[in-house]
Motif scaffolding. Structure first.
Motif, PDB file in Angstrom:
ATOM      1  N   LEU A 175       9.704   3.455 -11.729  1.00  0.00           N
ATOM      2  CA  LEU A 175      10.456   4.044 -12.825  1.00  0.00           C
ATOM      3  C   LEU A 175      10.787   5.503 -12.494  1.00  0.00           C
ATOM      4  N   PRO A 176      11.812   6.075 -13.104  1.00  0.00           N
ATOM      5  CA  PRO A 176      12.239   7.444 -12.739  1.00  0.00           C
ATOM      6  C   PRO A 176      11.140   8.486 -12.839  1.00  0.00           C
ATOM      7  N   TYR A 177      10.370   8.481 -13.948  1.00  0.00           N
ATOM      8  CA  TYR A 177       9.334   9.513 -14.073  1.00  0.00           C
ATOM      9  C   TYR A 177       8.202   9.273 -13.086  1.00  0.00           C
ATOM     10  N   GLU A 178       7.964   8.004 -12.721  1.00  0.00           N
ATOM     11  CA  GLU A 178       6.944   7.709 -11.718  1.00  0.00           C
ATOM     12  C   GLU A 178       7.402   8.195 -10.341  1.00  0.00           C
ATOM     13  N   ALA A 179       8.671   7.948 -10.030  1.00  0.00           N
ATOM     14  CA  ALA A 179       9.216   8.368  -8.738  1.00  0.00           C
ATOM     15  C   ALA A 179       9.138   9.886  -8.570  1.00  0.00           C
ATOM     16  N   ASP A 180       9.421  10.634  -9.640  1.00  0.00           N
ATOM     17  CA  ASP A 180       9.343  12.096  -9.565  1.00  0.00           C
ATOM     18  C   ASP A 180       7.921  12.559  -9.276  1.00  0.00           C
ATOM     19  N   LEU A 181       6.937  11.907  -9.905  1.00  0.00           N
ATOM     20  CA  LEU A 181       5.534  12.265  -9.676  1.00  0.00           C
ATOM     21  C   LEU A 181       5.129  11.983  -8.235  1.00  0.00           C
ATOM     22  N   ILE A 182       5.577  10.847  -7.703  1.00  0.00           N
ATOM     23  CA  ILE A 182       5.201  10.470  -6.338  1.00  0.00           C
ATOM     24  C   ILE A 182       5.824  11.419  -5.318  1.00  0.00           C
ATOM     25  N   ILE A 183       7.114  11.697  -5.465  1.00  0.00           N
ATOM     26  CA  ILE A 183       7.819  12.531  -4.494  1.00  0.00           C
ATOM     27  C   ILE A 183       7.248  13.946  -4.454  1.00  0.00           C
TER      28      ILE A 183
ATOM     29  N   VAL B 246       0.849  -1.186   0.000  1.00  0.00           N
ATOM     30  CA  VAL B 246       0.000   0.000   0.000  1.00  0.00           C
ATOM     31  C   VAL B 246       0.884   1.234   0.000  1.00  0.00           C
ATOM     32  N   VAL B 247       0.270   2.392  -0.259  1.00  0.00           N
ATOM     33  CA  VAL B 247       1.029   3.644  -0.339  1.00  0.00           C
ATOM     34  C   VAL B 247       1.705   3.967   0.984  1.00  0.00           C
ATOM     35  N   ALA B 248       1.087   3.578   2.106  1.00  0.00           N
ATOM     36  CA  ALA B 248       1.678   3.854   3.416  1.00  0.00           C
ATOM     37  C   ALA B 248       3.052   3.213   3.574  1.00  0.00           C
ATOM     38  N   ASP B 249       3.331   2.152   2.829  1.00  0.00           N
ATOM     39  CA  ASP B 249       4.642   1.493   2.906  1.00  0.00           C
ATOM     40  C   ASP B 249       5.765   2.361   2.352  1.00  0.00           C
ATOM     41  N   TYR B 250       5.407   3.394   1.590  1.00  0.00           N
ATOM     42  CA  TYR B 250       6.415   4.280   0.995  1.00  0.00           C
ATOM     43  C   TYR B 250       6.532   5.600   1.750  1.00  0.00           C
ATOM     44  N   LEU B 251       5.915   5.668   2.930  1.00  0.00           N
ATOM     45  CA  LEU B 251       6.021   6.843   3.789  1.00  0.00           C
ATOM     46  C   LEU B 251       6.848   6.496   5.023  1.00  0.00           C
ATOM     47  N   ASN B 252       7.696   7.418   5.435  1.00  0.00           N
ATOM     48  CA  ASN B 252       8.492   7.169   6.636  1.00  0.00           C
ATOM     49  C   ASN B 252       7.737   7.626   7.878  1.00  0.00           C
ATOM     50  N   SER B 253       8.386   7.554   9.022  1.00  0.00           N
ATOM     51  CA  SER B 253       7.730   7.887  10.287  1.00  0.00           C
ATOM     52  C   SER B 253       7.371   9.367  10.395  1.00  0.00           C
ATOM     53  N   ASP B 254       8.023  10.216   9.619  1.00  0.00           N
ATOM     54  CA  ASP B 254       7.740  11.658   9.635  1.00  0.00           C
ATOM     55  C   ASP B 254       6.668  12.066   8.636  1.00  0.00           C
ATOM     56  N   ARG B 255       5.987  11.082   8.054  1.00  0.00           N
ATOM     57  CA  ARG B 255       4.934  11.334   7.062  1.00  0.00           C
ATOM     58  C   ARG B 255       5.505  12.008   5.817  1.00  0.00           C
ATOM     59  N   CYS B 256       6.731  11.654   5.454  1.00  0.00           N
ATOM     60  CA  CYS B 256       7.354  12.126   4.217  1.00  0.00           C
ATOM     61  C   CYS B 256       7.646  10.918   3.336  1.00  0.00           C
ATOM     62  N   TRP B 257       7.788  11.164   2.048  1.00  0.00           N
ATOM     63  CA  TRP B 257       8.066  10.073   1.123  1.00  0.00           C
ATOM     64  C   TRP B 257       9.450   9.491   1.370  1.00  0.00           C
ATOM     65  N   ASP B 258       9.529   8.168   1.363  1.00  0.00           N
ATOM     66  CA  ASP B 258      10.810   7.465   1.473  1.00  0.00           C
ATOM     67  C   ASP B 258      11.423   7.429   0.071  1.00  0.00           C
ATOM     68  N   GLU B 259      12.223   8.446  -0.247  1.00  0.00           N
ATOM     69  CA  GLU B 259      12.705   8.622  -1.615  1.00  0.00           C
ATOM     70  C   GLU B 259      13.524   7.426  -2.094  1.00  0.00           C
ATOM     71  N   GLY B 260      14.365   6.879  -1.232  1.00  0.00           N
ATOM     72  CA  GLY B 260      15.189   5.749  -1.638  1.00  0.00           C
ATOM     73  C   GLY B 260      14.358   4.543  -2.024  1.00  0.00           C
ATOM     74  N   LYS B 261      13.353   4.241  -1.232  1.00  0.00           N
ATOM     75  CA  LYS B 261      12.496   3.096  -1.509  1.00  0.00           C
ATOM     76  C   LYS B 261      11.659   3.321  -2.758  1.00  0.00           C
ATOM     77  N   ILE B 262      11.220   4.554  -2.936  1.00  0.00           N
ATOM     78  CA  ILE B 262      10.397   4.867  -4.112  1.00  0.00           C
ATOM     79  C   ILE B 262      11.207   4.731  -5.391  1.00  0.00           C
ATOM     80  N   ARG B 263      12.410   5.269  -5.388  1.00  0.00           N
ATOM     81  CA  ARG B 263      13.232   5.210  -6.607  1.00  0.00           C
ATOM     82  C   ARG B 263      13.709   3.787  -6.892  1.00  0.00           C
ATOM     83  N   THR B 264      13.727   2.939  -5.881  1.00  0.00           N
ATOM     84  CA  THR B 264      14.091   1.541  -6.091  1.00  0.00           C
ATOM     85  C   THR B 264      12.963   0.751  -6.732  1.00  0.00           C
ATOM     86  N   ASN B 265      11.730   1.110  -6.415  1.00  0.00           N
ATOM     87  CA  ASN B 265      10.588   0.312  -6.826  1.00  0.00           C
ATOM     88  C   ASN B 265       9.786   0.899  -7.985  1.00  0.00           C
TER      89      ASN B 265
END
Length: 240
Positions: free
Chosen positions: A174-182, A153-172
């Motif tokens: 595509l680059p243009y998808e990661a930019d949209l999410i962040i 779920v989307v909550a798995d890509y959020l850290n404890s501070d309610r910010c996006w986990d950029e490293g995990k997002i860019r790992t899972n």
């Protein structure tokens, strides 16, 4: 028209009656059509007369029902359709089956038009399936990722501070998808995940705005088709 998908041939026949009524008719023939009917069907802000293309208007009316199923999930009709067609899936991901009713099939036909302006408000992130739903890009379908995703779920890509986990997002992703999410905003954890309509100040779907979006998409597809036909004719002319 607001409950069923009207055949395109019937819409064309009704449109011809519109034309006859608008331009008038005389004994033994029709009056001269001074403008192309597609031009008259353009919105008034686009220098048209605002007449409706019935196929697009039919689609915009059906989108209203899909919007109500999304925003009023506890209504009797929504609970009935949920139990029958999309109990374990998101409504925007479901495709009609061979045994689907004549009421459900038109709603599935319309969902592509509704997707153009449907966006997510991310709250807790627990209600958005990151593997099945194209939640990035504001809910617009951008294509399935070719990367294998670790989070469910989307909550798995959020850290404890309610910010996006950029490293995990860019790992899972595509680059243009990661930019949209962040770049997507994140709401409070206590808020539930919800959708809203991006083309209305009150975030509610309106048939008027939905029709404009569907009409614009139809015109874009027609222009693309015309340009491809011109290219084919140009190649043929050069070869002769």
């Amino acid at each position: 028209m607001s409950c069923f998908r009207i055949p395109s041939t019937l819409c064309a026949d009704i449109g011809k009656l519109y034309e006859i009524f608008w331009w008038g008719m005389k004994e033994g023939g029709h009056k001269l059509h001074w403008k192309d009917w597609r031009w008259l069907c353009k919105p008034k802000h686009g220098r048209g007369m605002g007449f409706k293309i019935l196929v697009c208007f039919n689609q915009a009316l059906l989108a209203k029902h899909v919007w109500r199923l999304i925003t009023e999930p506890h209504s009797l009709v929504a609970r009935l359709f949920n139990a029958r067609y999309y109990r374990h899936y998101d409504i925007m991901e479901v495709v009609p089956g061979s045994n689907s009713s004549f009421v459900w099939r038109p709603l599935c036909w319309e969902k592509n038009g509704l997707n153009k302006g449907l966006k997510w408000i991310i709250g807790s992130g627990e209600g958005i399936d990151a593997n099945l739903i194209n939640w990035f890009g504001g809910g617009i379908i951008t294509g399935k990722s070719t990367c294998s995703r670790q989070g469910n779920v989307v909550a798995d890509y959020l850290n404890s501070d309610r910010c996006w986990d950029e490293g995990k997002i860019r790992t899972n992703f595509l680059p243009y998808e990661a930019d949209l999410i962040i770049n997507s905003p994140v709401g409070r954890k206590e808020n539930r995940d919800s959708r809203f309509w991006a083309f209305d100040p009150k975030s509610k779907y309106l048939v008027r705005s939905g029709y404009i979006i569907i009409l614009a998409e139809k015109e874009a597809m027609q222009q693309k088709k015309n340009s491809s036909n011109i290219e084919v004719l140009a190649k043929w002319w050069k070869s002769t």
